[in-house]
Design a protein around this motif. Structure first.
Motif, PDB file in Angstrom:
ATOM      1  N   HIS A 117       0.858  -1.189   0.000  1.00 11.61           N
ATOM      2  CA  HIS A 117       0.000   0.000   0.000  1.00 11.61           C
ATOM      3  C   HIS A 117       0.892   1.236   0.000  1.00 11.61           C
ATOM      4  CE1 HIS A 117      -3.419  -2.567   1.065  1.00 11.61           C
ATOM      5  NE2 HIS A 117      -2.632  -3.125   1.967  1.00 11.61           N
ATOM      6  N   MET A 118       0.497   2.243  -0.802  1.00 14.58           N
ATOM      7  CA  MET A 118       1.219   3.519  -0.832  1.00 14.58           C
ATOM      8  C   MET A 118       0.243   4.638  -0.489  1.00 14.58           C
ATOM      9  SD  MET A 118       4.428   3.035  -1.464  1.00 14.58           S
ATOM     10  CE  MET A 118       5.041   4.633  -1.998  1.00 14.58           C
ATOM     11  N   ILE A 119       0.658   5.489   0.431  1.00 17.77           N
ATOM     12  CA  ILE A 119      -0.145   6.640   0.840  1.00 17.77           C
ATOM     13  C   ILE A 119       0.441   7.876   0.163  1.00 17.77           C
ATOM     14  CG2 ILE A 119      -0.913   8.049   2.783  1.00 17.77           C
ATOM     15  CD1 ILE A 119      -0.717   5.487   4.502  1.00 17.77           C
ATOM     16  N   ARG A 120      -0.351   8.489  -0.702  1.00 19.31           N
ATOM     17  CA  ARG A 120       0.087   9.661  -1.460  1.00 19.31           C
ATOM     18  C   ARG A 120      -0.318  10.926  -0.710  1.00 19.31           C
ATOM     19  NH1 ARG A 120      -3.564   8.240  -6.329  1.00 19.31           N
ATOM     20  NH2 ARG A 120      -4.827   7.817  -4.480  1.00 19.31           N
ATOM     21  N   LEU A 121       0.577  11.860  -0.646  1.00 20.87           N
ATOM     22  CA  LEU A 121       0.324  13.057   0.156  1.00 20.87           C
ATOM     23  C   LEU A 121      -0.894  13.824  -0.327  1.00 20.87           C
ATOM     24  CD1 LEU A 121       1.265  14.790   2.531  1.00 20.87           C
ATOM     25  CD2 LEU A 121       2.753  16.027   0.941  1.00 20.87           C
ATOM     26  N   HIS A 122      -1.090  13.908  -1.634  1.00 26.25           N
ATOM     27  CA  HIS A 122      -2.210  14.696  -2.134  1.00 26.25           C
ATOM     28  C   HIS A 122      -3.556  14.010  -1.887  1.00 26.25           C
ATOM     29  CE1 HIS A 122      -1.779  11.963  -5.601  1.00 26.25           C
ATOM     30  NE2 HIS A 122      -3.041  12.260  -5.879  1.00 26.25           N
ATOM     31  N   ALA A 123      -3.524  12.704  -1.587  1.00 23.81           N
ATOM     32  CA  ALA A 123      -4.751  11.954  -1.284  1.00 23.81           C
ATOM     33  C   ALA A 123      -4.602  11.253   0.058  1.00 23.81           C
ATOM     34  CB  ALA A 123      -5.023  10.944  -2.396  1.00 23.81           C
ATOM     35  N   LEU A 124      -3.950  11.932   0.995  1.00 24.86           N
ATOM     36  CA  LEU A 124      -3.517  11.306   2.237  1.00 24.86           C
ATOM     37  C   LEU A 124      -4.665  10.664   3.008  1.00 24.86           C
ATOM     38  CD1 LEU A 124      -0.870  12.803   4.625  1.00 24.86           C
ATOM     39  CD2 LEU A 124      -2.899  11.721   5.545  1.00 24.86           C
ATOM     40  N   ALA A 125      -5.726  11.392   3.233  1.00 24.41           N
ATOM     41  CA  ALA A 125      -6.816  10.856   4.054  1.00 24.41           C
ATOM     42  C   ALA A 125      -7.466   9.632   3.402  1.00 24.41           C
ATOM     43  CB  ALA A 125      -7.863  11.939   4.301  1.00 24.41           C
TER      44      ALA A 125
END
Length: 272
Positions: free
Chosen positions: A196-204
């Motif tokens: 899983h990758m958490i992208r800053l622009h779609a963090l939530a």
């Protein structure tokens, strides 16, 4: 790095990782071990799922530079230390003799101290710094191991090097295993470790999806709280994004970080 019962969060620098760690720890538990380090095989031995973090490369470089303007970070330390320039200077001088496209007086550790990192409001300082960090001749000064990785064969930049070093088993075999850009794409797919990758622009939204994929149901109230939570430890700058970038700087980052842009669907920012 944050280690829980069934997961390990591996944090790429300047990707909102402090905030992500806080939220994951509150929801899933876990304890910190180091910061921007990789999990060992022993730490992954309990079949823990790896989670990573990433952000678009244009804002990543701007954040990395802003951090250096606080006189902090390993890149700042390397760029203002004359000893770390010893391998790059002959390469820069040779390029200038052959191509004549460099202002060598702008490529010195003193320039890094006095201009590049002097003012978080300086577009000139940022753009000079960005070009220097993206120069192939500067790889050995910018990051230990970067030149030896072979990523320069495909024009990849510092963010790609740190990303692959952190999220794969390592880049030491890369130069011998990949001969083309397509080889590099396939090598990355084969060796990439995070599920899983958490992208800053779609963090939530990425956090919500990741936590629920790990078996932790979230209520509507918890999801809304994640959406409303304010990121922590942000770099501070007096001007908006468009003050620092021009079209040439946007192009430079796009050329160097094409692999990450492709993998995560990042879109080139607008200056308008």
């Amino acid at each position: 790095m944050l280690i829980g019962d069934n997961y390990v969060f591996v944090e790429l620098q300047k990707t909102g990782s402090t905030h992500i760690k806080q939220q994951l720890q509150a929801l899933l538990g876990g304890h910190s071990e180091g910061k921007h380090n990789k999990p060992s095989d022993e730490q992954l031995g309990a079949d823990r799922v790896i989670i990573g973090s990433v952000r678009d490369p244009w804002s990543w470089y701007l954040s990395l530079w802003s951090y250096g303007c606080q006189r902090r970070g390993s890149l700042y330390t390397r760029l203002v230390d004359a000893q770390n320039w010893q391998r790059s200077l002959p390469l820069l001088q040779a390029r200038q003799r052959e191509r004549g496209d460099l202002a060598l007086e702008q490529l010195t550790p003193q320039r890094a101290h006095d201009v590049w990192y002097a003012d978080t409001g300086s577009a000139q300082g940022f753009r000079e710094w960005l070009r220097a960090v993206c120069l192939p001749e500067m790889r050995s000064t910018v990051q230990s191991g970067f030149e030896a990785s072979g990523l320069g064969r495909w024009g990849c930049g510092l963010m790609s090097y740190r990303y692959l070093k952190l999220f794969t088993h390592g880049v030491t075999s890369l130069a011998s295993e990949a001969e083309s850009a397509e080889d590099l794409r396939q090598w990355t797919r084969r060796h990439f470790r995070p599920a899983h990758m958490i992208r800053l622009h779609a963090l939530a939204e990425d956090l919500i999806a990741t936590v629920q994929a790990l078996g932790r149901p979230l209520s509507a109230e918890q999801c809304e709280a994640l959406r409303q939570a304010r990121p922590t430890n942000r770099s501070s700058r007096p001007h908006p994004f468009g003050h620092y970038y021009d079209a040439q700087a946007l192009d430079e980052v796009a050329r160097r970080e094409w692999l990450l842009i492709e993998r995560h669907g990042f879109e080139r920012p607008s200056l308008g």
